[in-house]
Write an enzyme that holds these catalytic residues in place. Sequence first.
Site, PDB file in Angstrom:
ATOM      1  N   SER A   1       0.902  -1.320   0.010  1.00 26.10           N
ATOM      2  CA  SER A   1       0.081  -0.094  -0.002  1.00 26.10           C
ATOM      3  C   SER A   1       0.670   1.450  -0.037  1.00 26.10           C
ATOM      4  O   SER A   1       0.223   2.384  -0.528  1.00 26.10           O
ATOM      5  CB  SER A   1      -0.801   0.050   1.200  1.00 26.10           C
ATOM      6  OG  SER A   1      -0.366   0.125   2.397  1.00 26.10           O
TER       7      SER A   1
ATOM      8  N   LYS B   1       0.513   4.695   6.934  1.00 29.85           N
ATOM      9  CA  LYS B   1      -0.137   5.429   5.824  1.00 29.85           C
ATOM     10  C   LYS B   1       0.657   6.995   5.837  1.00 29.85           C
ATOM     11  O   LYS B   1       1.367   7.417   6.767  1.00 29.85           O
ATOM     12  CB  LYS B   1      -1.543   5.557   5.877  1.00 29.85           C
ATOM     13  CG  LYS B   1      -2.382   4.358   6.013  1.00 29.85           C
ATOM     14  CD  LYS B   1      -2.382   3.652   4.837  1.00 29.85           C
ATOM     15  CE  LYS B   1      -3.047   2.265   4.572  1.00 29.85           C
ATOM     16  NZ  LYS B   1      -2.887   1.472   3.478  1.00 29.85           N
TER      17      LYS B   1
END
Length: 213
Positions: free
Chosen positions: A48, A110
């Site tokens: 990701s 993230k």
Amino acid sequence: MEQKPTFGQKYPVLKDILSFLLFIGAVALGTFILNSFVFRSYNVVGGSMQNTLHDGDRVIVNRLAVSAAHFQEKEYVPKRGEIIVFANGGNNTTTSCEPLAGVKDQYIIKRVIAFPGERVVLDGGTLMVYNDEHPEGFNPDLDTRKSETDGPKENISGSVNMIVPEGELFVSGDNREGSNSYDSRNGLGTQPFCRVVGPVVARIFPFTSLRLF
């Protein structure tokens, strides 16, 4: 007068055992303090955050910044564009600050995109953030995309038009095409400040890709 033998002289084996146990206890206590309040390491799982970070990378998170804020009874607020690790407490329907028990990905990595009160708009593959300083909007990726192999990828999927709630962050992976990154764009929701473990400050593995952030 004859001097009485000390405990160590009378029981040298027991003394060695106690010294060893004391050493182990000191190491354990030091490790706990460092891991809880100074630095913590995590393995990156999945793709990701490509191309900035890859599956299997080992990163160091700065816990000291979070500990200092909490010591002052303040909420730690990361910087825009920073890569952070936060506890996976589920989507924003719950305010729990603890990681979900029994799940594989108890912690998530993230990039910080937007803060409370800012509007985030994702339309036609373009991500924009609107606030009082930039009423016409700006692209937060322009400051974090260093190259094709460092920073958010250009292709972005999804559609978003929302105002970030008070006390929460809008976060996204760098690999935003399709379902490569489960983040604030597509189901994870915005994340409360209290879940933030800290910002990533270094990659320490693989050794051929050491770097600071």
